[in-house]
Every structure is written in C-alpha cells, then in structure tokens.
Design an enzyme around this catalytic site. Structure first.
Site, PDB file in Angstrom:
ATOM      1  N   SER A 179       0.853  -1.026  -0.181  1.00  0.00           N
ATOM      2  CA  SER A 179      -0.112  -0.055  -0.080  1.00  0.00           C
ATOM      3  C   SER A 179       0.717   1.270  -0.013  1.00  0.00           C
ATOM      4  O   SER A 179       1.805   1.374  -1.084  1.00  0.00           O
ATOM      5  CB  SER A 179      -1.001   0.067   1.141  1.00  0.00           C
ATOM      6  OG  SER A 179      -1.938   0.862   0.804  1.00  0.00           O
ATOM      7  N   ASP A 233      -9.479  -5.672  -4.129  1.00  0.00           N
ATOM      8  CA  ASP A 233      -8.806  -4.788  -3.749  1.00  0.00           C
ATOM      9  C   ASP A 233      -9.315  -3.410  -4.113  1.00  0.00           C
ATOM     10  O   ASP A 233      -9.780  -3.227  -5.313  1.00  0.00           O
ATOM     11  CB  ASP A 233      -7.494  -5.005  -4.046  1.00  0.00           C
ATOM     12  CG  ASP A 233      -6.238  -4.227  -3.379  1.00  0.00           C
ATOM     13  OD1 ASP A 233      -6.466  -3.203  -2.527  1.00  0.00           O
ATOM     14  OD2 ASP A 233      -5.197  -4.656  -2.937  1.00  0.00           O
ATOM     15  N   HIS A 288      -7.500  -5.975   0.028  1.00  0.00           N
ATOM     16  CA  HIS A 288      -6.510  -5.094   0.313  1.00  0.00           C
ATOM     17  C   HIS A 288      -5.097  -6.086   1.092  1.00  0.00           C
ATOM     18  O   HIS A 288      -4.087  -5.628   1.185  1.00  0.00           O
ATOM     19  CB  HIS A 288      -6.829  -3.828   0.956  1.00  0.00           C
ATOM     20  CG  HIS A 288      -5.656  -2.816   0.797  1.00  0.00           C
ATOM     21  ND1 HIS A 288      -5.134  -2.374  -0.483  1.00  0.00           N
ATOM     22  CD2 HIS A 288      -4.860  -2.117   1.636  1.00  0.00           C
ATOM     23  CE1 HIS A 288      -4.213  -1.231  -0.135  1.00  0.00           C
ATOM     24  NE2 HIS A 288      -4.297  -1.229   0.917  1.00  0.00           N
TER      25      HIS A 288
END
Length: 298
Positions: A104, A242, A269
């Site tokens: 991320s 995601d 995610h």
C-alpha cells in the site's frame, strides 16, 4: 546477517525506528517489508514470517508510529525522509542481498528506494496493492464509491463535503468499506491493533482522513513515467476485490519490461491475511526462482 531475534532501535533521520528480524536464522535471502499507512504500525505484516519460513523477514515501524519514536515536527512527514529511513535501516543491518516487499503506502517508499539505484538495490521488488499514481488512484476510488451501497456512499460523500469524519454514519461506512475491500475474512488481532494504533498526525499530513480524497502532501505523487527503470525483477500483486483494482496493478506491470502482475482470487487489500496459502505459494515460487538463478550465476 546477524542473529537478531528481538526488537532493536535504529537511528534514522528525525529519530529512531524500532525493527525486528523474524526467522533470523533462516538460510534464504532476507525479505525487508515496508508497511502501509501512512502512520499504521507494521503488526499486520508479521504473519509474512510464517508464510516465508525459509527467509529472514525484517519488519519495522516507520518513524511516528508503533514502537518507533514519535517526534512532533510535522516537517518530518514527507516521502523522501521515509525513503532515507529505509536506506538507513538496510545499511545498519548490513544487507548485501535482500528482497524488498512494500504494501500500500509502503509501495511508494519501496518504489522510490529502488528508483534511487546505488549500491543497495533489492534482488526482487514486490509491490502489494501498489499506489504509484495518486491521481489514477483517486479516479479508481471515485468509481468504487459509485458501486458501494447507497447509504455507505452517501456517508463518505457527506463527510468529504462537510469535513466531518467523526460521525456515526462515517464510522459505519468505514467498517462496511473495510469489510468489502480491506480484508474480507475475519480480522486477526494484529490487523485490528495496527488499524486502531494508527498515528493520525502522520496520516493526515501525508494522506488525509479518507481513502476517497487525498489532501496530504502525497496528492501529487506519480511515478508512472519512471516505472520502466524498475526492471524485470519487479512483481506487482493485489487482491481481486482490492480497492487498488487489478486493472491498475496490471497497468503498472505492463509499464515495467519483464515484470509480472498477480491477482489473488477472493482477496482484497490484505491478500497475505485473506489467502495466506495462495499468497505464500505464488510469492515463494518467484523468490525461489530468482534465488536459484542468482546462485547459478555465481
């Protein structure tokens, strides 16, 4: 690599960060992990050590969160300092070879570290749920907003319009969004603790209070023009559901000659939490191939 089994501190620009080497005695190439956020501690990545038992796994809390020091200087919260921080940690560990895995927000740090070049370049660069073009990310998030249940979408829209992110409606919408697109399975304690323990000052300075509109200093971030410099050792990975959508992950991979994109079915995610066996199988096979090729070239 030294046989570190407990946490330690490393001096970095602006303060000291806490780090730990898991699987310290494992024979494989070390895997250095870079957590997301900004301001979210590393705990949700600790399970990677169980998924990569043959490799030392380095985890750390970025400055301003977790067990690292928390300076009050807002001038420290910019991306270049976080890249310098990672460089300082790798130098302190004395790593001559390593794989680098960013997740991320951590993909921004890992990507910029790799683009610097220099003597400490990762053997394999793994970017999980990559965010490498913020304008494109915001476009994807707006499209996702339209697909959420009406009451969830309305709560997010109201919060952005009014600047009120402390309402019950926003809290409920955030939970609904997280269960759909952050982690679709039962949340382990490490993920819950990392989420609750996020440092709001770091997050707001760099990102902002919501995923749907960036107001922090990362809002102009874009590395698409430099992606070809990363090289074929780059692996992009995301979950099917995601909020960094598979098409974005695949587009990044197409920009890097020889790179690969993997989409983990059913996950979102946190694919290493939601589909750990598949995540480990896919990642280990590519790390093993790279390590075998490197050994054969000696």
């Amino acid at each position: 690599m030294s046989e570190k089994t407990a946490g330690a501190l490393c001096d970095v620009p602006g303060g000291s960060i806490w780090y730990e080497v898991l699987n310290a005695g494992a024979p494989g190439t070390p895997v250095v992990t870079v957590h997301g956020g900004p301001g979210t501690p590393h705990g949700y990545l600790r399970s990677l050590a169980d998924l990569l038992p043959g490799h030392p796994v380095v985890v750390y809390d970025q400055l301003g969160c977790g067990r690292s020091t928390r300076p009050a200087d807002p001038g420290l919260w910019h991306l270049e300092r976080f890249v310098d921080e990672l460089d300082a940690l790798i130098a302190a560990l004395g790593l001559e070879r390593f794989h680098l895995l960013g997740h991320s927000f951590g993909t921004m740090i890992a990507c910029d570290f790799a683009l610097r070049g220099g003597p400490r370049r990762p053997d394999r660069l793994v970017l999980v749920s990559p965010v490498l073009n913020v304008r494109k990310y915001e476009d994807d998030m707006r499209n996702l907003l339209f697909r959420l249940p009406p009451e969830t979408a309305q709560a997010f829209t109201d919060a952005m319009r009014t600047g009120r992110y402390d309402t019950p409606a926003f809290a409920e919408a955030s939970i609904d969004f997280a269960e759909r697109h952050m982690c679709r399975t039962e949340w382990p304690d490490e993920l819950l603790e990392a989420t609750v323990g996020s440092a709001a000052d770091v997050r707001d300075a760099m990102w902002g209070p919501t995923e749907f509109r960036l107001t922090g200093n990362l809002r102009t971030y874009d590395r698409t023009a430099q992606l070809a410099e990363l090289g074929p050792e780059t692996l992009f990975l995301c979950g099917e559901h995601d909020f960094v959508p598979p098409r974005a992950c695949q587009a990044y991979a197409r920009a890097v000659p020889g790179a690969e994109a993997l989409v983990i079915p059913g996950a979102s995610h946190m694919p290493h939490v939601e589909a750990p066996e598949l995540f480990a199988k896919e990642l280990l096979s590519r790390i093993a191939d790279f390590d075998c090729n490197a050994a054969g070239q000696k």
